[in-house]
Enzyme design. Structure first.
Site, PDB file in Angstrom:
ATOM      1  N   HIS A 277      69.751 -12.573  24.023  1.00  0.00           N
ATOM      2  CA  HIS A 277      69.096 -11.477  24.737  1.00  0.00           C
ATOM      3  C   HIS A 277      68.474 -11.974  26.039  1.00  0.00           C
ATOM      4  CE1 HIS A 277      64.887 -12.442  23.506  1.00  0.00           C
ATOM      5  NE2 HIS A 277      65.404 -12.781  22.342  1.00  0.00           N
ATOM      6  N   ASP A 289      63.443 -18.575  24.173  1.00  0.00           N
ATOM      7  CA  ASP A 289      63.577 -17.222  23.626  1.00  0.00           C
ATOM      8  C   ASP A 289      63.730 -16.220  24.759  1.00  0.00           C
ATOM      9  OD1 ASP A 289      63.560 -15.071  21.866  1.00  0.00           O
ATOM     10  OD2 ASP A 289      61.380 -15.010  21.705  1.00  0.00           O
ATOM     11  N   GLU A 323      65.678  -6.861  23.559  1.00  0.00           N
ATOM     12  CA  GLU A 323      65.516  -7.269  22.160  1.00  0.00           C
ATOM     13  C   GLU A 323      64.050  -7.312  21.754  1.00  0.00           C
ATOM     14  OE1 GLU A 323      64.861 -10.143  18.824  1.00  0.00           O
ATOM     15  OE2 GLU A 323      64.131 -10.247  20.890  1.00  0.00           O
ATOM     16  N   HIS A 422      57.084 -16.783  22.099  1.00  0.00           N
ATOM     17  CA  HIS A 422      56.284 -15.695  22.681  1.00  0.00           C
ATOM     18  C   HIS A 422      54.990 -16.186  23.330  1.00  0.00           C
ATOM     19  CE1 HIS A 422      58.184 -12.476  19.769  1.00  0.00           C
ATOM     20  NE2 HIS A 422      59.087 -13.093  20.538  1.00  0.00           N
TER      21      HIS A 422
END
Length: 455
Positions: A277, A289, A323, A422
């Site tokens: 993503h 990520d 996502e 995150h």
């Protein structure tokens, strides 16, 4: 009859050996191309340093889409298209702040990040007593005293889970539904212990799903050192916390899945999808990520083109939109596949970081898994030791639900992933070039085998 069977075996066994040798040589050629001439690391540098954080709906979303189109074209895709979808548009809106407010004492700052999709506190912020809650069961026990309070979920990652994604799955419900469950009993805001077992104090954001039956209240994640400090203080005495966040959900906007493909030479209507993503949270660069998964997927296409491999089936690289806080890109991709009656024979996703590859997890029948496990000797030289049941990815999950497409997800070593997941520490410098490339090698080898032998 026995003589005929023996003669047949004498014919088949050498052919199997020759095929295995041919596959080994082809995979070695792919690996050499990636390890000697790979572009994944440089592509990731450009994505993270020149585009940066890519929260859905932000200006960086569209810069990332343009980057993806260019990277796929440079990799040699036969065609590159963008597939539009409506996506949620949440903004952080300003600097998130919190501190322990004690009368007559200096305010003690808490390092926080508002959770994605949450409402803000308003410009004046919120100051209220904090109630320590270590589990949802404890929330129920304390529900009578939550009205007008800030609930602090201090649920810790289970350190006994060697596979850290199990710890994440165990704890993430406090981020996802914790705010609504607290609001049900009159809480005015929520703080959560970050979804991490890191030794630092970086807060880890992530998406919240409000239950529309209850009020929407502000919510923020707190760094682990501050979480421990606040929990220890609450064990001794009442504590008030001031919280100020600015989150706001704007009307849906348009984003795009960026798709590049090599057309199959024998079965062009049979599609193999591989991707990651493109969006990321706004706190960092989204290197692991999921910039890593995007550049690894592009690298497969580039390596196939570079060594002159012409796949039998169409190989489609998808850089999925949204996502992190909506999953609209993956859903849109599957919806269009169903509408067009496309034949998707396999989908692979890399969304667990660019760390050393260990294996693949599959969502396939036991019979197909047995077939795939027969390929393990070809993958072991590149660090793959596990081909197991259970796996895929958030973006390709809708393909399975809509079409029953067999899925797989790359399983890198997970021990460091939730140190940066995150959080502001998810930056380019946290990615090891060699590990990133080995992940691309392993993914390319699996795609090659699925392409050649089918599922």
């Amino acid at each position: 009859m026995r003589l005929k069977l023996f003669t047949l075996l004498l014919t088949i066994v050498p052919l199997i050996g020759l095929a295995r040798q041919e596959d080994s040589l082809k995979i070695r050629a792919i690996a050499n191309e990636i390890l000697l001439h790979g572009q994944a690391y440089e592509n990731l540098r450009i994505l993270t340093k020149q585009v940066g954080a890519r929260l859905t709906g932000s200006p960086q979303t569209y810069k990332a889409e343009a980057w993806g189109q260019q990277a796929l074209q440079q990799a040699g895709a036969d065609r590159v298209i963008s597939q539009s979808c409506l996506v949620p548009h949440w903004i952080r809106g300003g600097k998130d702040e919190a501190w322990i407010a004690a009368p007559g004492k200096k305010n003690q700052p808490l390092d926080i990040l508002a959770l994605g999709n949450t409402v803000g506190t308003g410009p004046k912020g919120i100051q209220a007593p904090v109630v320590l809650v270590n589990s949802f069961e404890e929330l129920e026990q304390k529900k009578a005293g939550l009205k007008g309070k800030i609930v602090f979920y201090n649920y810790k990652f289970n350190a006994t889970y060697v596979r850290t994604f199990e710890a994440y799955r165990d704890a993430v419900g406090y981020r996802g539904s914790g705010p609504s469950q607290a609001a049900r009993y009159g809480a005015v805001a929520v703080l959560i212990r970050s979804m991490s077992h890191a030794a630092d104090n970086h807060p880890h954001t992530g998406s919240t799903r409000y239950n529309d039956s209850f009020p929407k209240i502000p919510a923020a994640a707190m760094g682990l050192q501050d979480a421990d400090r606040l929990a220890a203080l609450l064990e001794k005495e009442p504590v008030n916390v001031f919280l100020k966040t600015h989150g706001k959900m704007l009307p849906d906007t348009v984003a795009h899945n960026i798709i590049g493909e090599i057309t199959g030479s024998e079965f062009p209507d049979e599609i193999i999808t591989v991707g990651g993503h493109l969006d990321s949270w706004d706190a960092a660069e989204g290197a692991h990520d999921d910039g890593s998964g995007c550049v690894q997927s592009i690298e497969i296409l580039r390596a196939f083109k570079a060594i002159g491999y012409k796949p039998k089936r169409t190989i489609r690289v998808v850089l999925f939109a949204n996502e992190e806080n909506g999953l609209r890109g993956g859903s849109r991709y599957a919806e269009e596949a169903r509408t067009k009656k496309e034949k998707h024979i396999f989908a692979l996703e890399s969304d667990a970081g660019g760390f050393t590859p260990r294996g693949f997890g599959f969502t396939i029948s036991p019979e197909l898994l047995k077939k795939v496990q027969g390929w393990l000797p070809l993958l072991k030289p590149y660090g793959i030791c596990e081909l197991e049941q259970g796996g895929g990815g958030s973006d390709i999950g809708p393909l399975y639900r809509e079409l029953g497409t067999p899925l797989a997800g790359l399983l890198p070593d997970s021990q460091r992933y939730f140190d940066i997941h995150h959080a502001r520490s998810d930056v380019f410098e946290a990615v090891n070039k060699r590990e990133l490339e080995l992940g691309a090698v392993s993914m390319a080898a699996l795609i090659y085998l699925v392409d050649k032998y089918g599922l």
